[in-house]
Scaffold this motif. Sequence first.
Motif, PDB file in Angstrom:
ATOM      1  N   UNK A  15      24.530  47.119  61.357  1.00  0.00           N
ATOM      2  CA  UNK A  15      24.810  45.865  62.015  1.00  0.00           C
ATOM      3  C   UNK A  15      23.378  45.296  62.908  1.00  0.00           C
ATOM      4  N   UNK A  16      22.818  46.231  63.327  1.00  0.00           N
ATOM      5  CA  UNK A  16      21.561  45.684  63.898  1.00  0.00           C
ATOM      6  C   UNK A  16      20.532  45.218  62.938  1.00  0.00           C
ATOM      7  N   UNK A  17      20.240  45.908  61.582  1.00  0.00           N
ATOM      8  CA  UNK A  17      19.403  45.588  60.855  1.00  0.00           C
ATOM      9  C   UNK A  17      19.668  43.863  60.187  1.00  0.00           C
ATOM     10  N   UNK A  18      21.287  43.973  59.805  1.00  0.00           N
ATOM     11  CA  UNK A  18      21.764  42.770  59.481  1.00  0.00           C
ATOM     12  C   UNK A  18      21.569  41.482  60.204  1.00  0.00           C
ATOM     13  N   UNK A  19      21.518  41.698  61.756  1.00  0.00           N
ATOM     14  CA  UNK A  19      21.501  40.581  62.755  1.00  0.00           C
ATOM     15  C   UNK A  19      19.987  40.235  62.595  1.00  0.00           C
ATOM     16  N   UNK A  20      19.160  41.372  62.654  1.00  0.00           N
ATOM     17  CA  UNK A  20      17.559  40.740  62.523  1.00  0.00           C
ATOM     18  C   UNK A  20      17.272  40.306  61.451  1.00  0.00           C
ATOM     19  N   UNK A  21      17.734  40.679  59.950  1.00  0.00           N
ATOM     20  CA  UNK A  21      17.335  40.190  58.714  1.00  0.00           C
ATOM     21  C   UNK A  21      17.815  38.707  58.680  1.00  0.00           C
ATOM     22  N   UNK A  22      19.377  38.564  59.208  1.00  0.00           N
ATOM     23  CA  UNK A  22      19.873  37.128  58.983  1.00  0.00           C
ATOM     24  C   UNK A  22      19.221  36.163  59.998  1.00  0.00           C
TER      25      UNK A  22
ATOM     26  N   UNK B   5      25.434  36.331  57.265  1.00  0.00           N
ATOM     27  CA  UNK B   5      24.908  37.615  57.520  1.00  0.00           C
ATOM     28  C   UNK B   5      24.693  37.889  58.937  1.00  0.00           C
ATOM     29  N   UNK B   6      24.434  36.886  59.758  1.00  0.00           N
ATOM     30  CA  UNK B   6      24.285  37.261  61.196  1.00  0.00           C
ATOM     31  C   UNK B   6      26.028  37.512  61.881  1.00  0.00           C
ATOM     32  N   UNK B   7      26.721  36.839  61.507  1.00  0.00           N
ATOM     33  CA  UNK B   7      28.169  37.256  61.862  1.00  0.00           C
ATOM     34  C   UNK B   7      28.764  38.574  61.400  1.00  0.00           C
ATOM     35  N   UNK B   8      28.330  38.813  60.209  1.00  0.00           N
ATOM     36  CA  UNK B   8      28.626  40.267  59.841  1.00  0.00           C
ATOM     37  C   UNK B   8      27.962  41.297  60.402  1.00  0.00           C
ATOM     38  N   UNK B   9      26.762  41.047  60.623  1.00  0.00           N
ATOM     39  CA  UNK B   9      25.907  42.023  61.578  1.00  0.00           C
ATOM     40  C   UNK B   9      26.499  42.137  63.029  1.00  0.00           C
ATOM     41  N   UNK B  10      26.787  41.236  63.774  1.00  0.00           N
ATOM     42  CA  UNK B  10      27.385  41.233  64.864  1.00  0.00           C
ATOM     43  C   UNK B  10      28.778  42.121  65.011  1.00  0.00           C
ATOM     44  N   UNK B  11      29.451  41.811  64.015  1.00  0.00           N
ATOM     45  CA  UNK B  11      30.866  42.506  63.900  1.00  0.00           C
ATOM     46  C   UNK B  11      30.542  43.986  63.685  1.00  0.00           C
ATOM     47  N   UNK B  12      29.558  44.188  62.645  1.00  0.00           N
ATOM     48  CA  UNK B  12      29.565  45.750  62.524  1.00  0.00           C
ATOM     49  C   UNK B  12      28.944  46.398  63.686  1.00  0.00           C
ATOM     50  N   UNK B  13      27.967  45.748  64.438  1.00  0.00           N
ATOM     51  CA  UNK B  13      27.228  46.326  65.505  1.00  0.00           C
ATOM     52  C   UNK B  13      28.449  46.351  66.670  1.00  0.00           C
ATOM     53  N   UNK B  14      29.302  45.472  66.952  1.00  0.00           N
ATOM     54  CA  UNK B  14      30.367  45.708  67.989  1.00  0.00           C
ATOM     55  C   UNK B  14      31.243  46.829  67.698  1.00  0.00           C
ATOM     56  N   UNK B  15      31.447  46.658  66.353  1.00  0.00           N
ATOM     57  CA  UNK B  15      32.530  48.060  65.775  1.00  0.00           C
ATOM     58  C   UNK B  15      31.957  49.166  65.943  1.00  0.00           C
ATOM     59  N   UNK B  16      30.543  49.214  65.591  1.00  0.00           N
ATOM     60  CA  UNK B  16      29.966  50.883  65.766  1.00  0.00           C
ATOM     61  C   UNK B  16      29.674  51.182  67.141  1.00  0.00           C
TER      62      UNK B  16
END
Length: 51
Positions: A24-31, A1-12
Amino acid sequence: MIILGVILLLLGMLVGVSLLTTVGGVLVVVGALLWVLGATGRKVGGRKHYF
């Protein structure tokens, strides 16, 4: 979940889509929160391990 969040954050940030950055930010925090709770030995959602 953290890796997916970082990928989405960078892509965004690269594409300029604020929705991807927010999700992406929400996924990083929750993960990170789930990771810390799991590392301390607490059961999360009734389960001790997720694998």
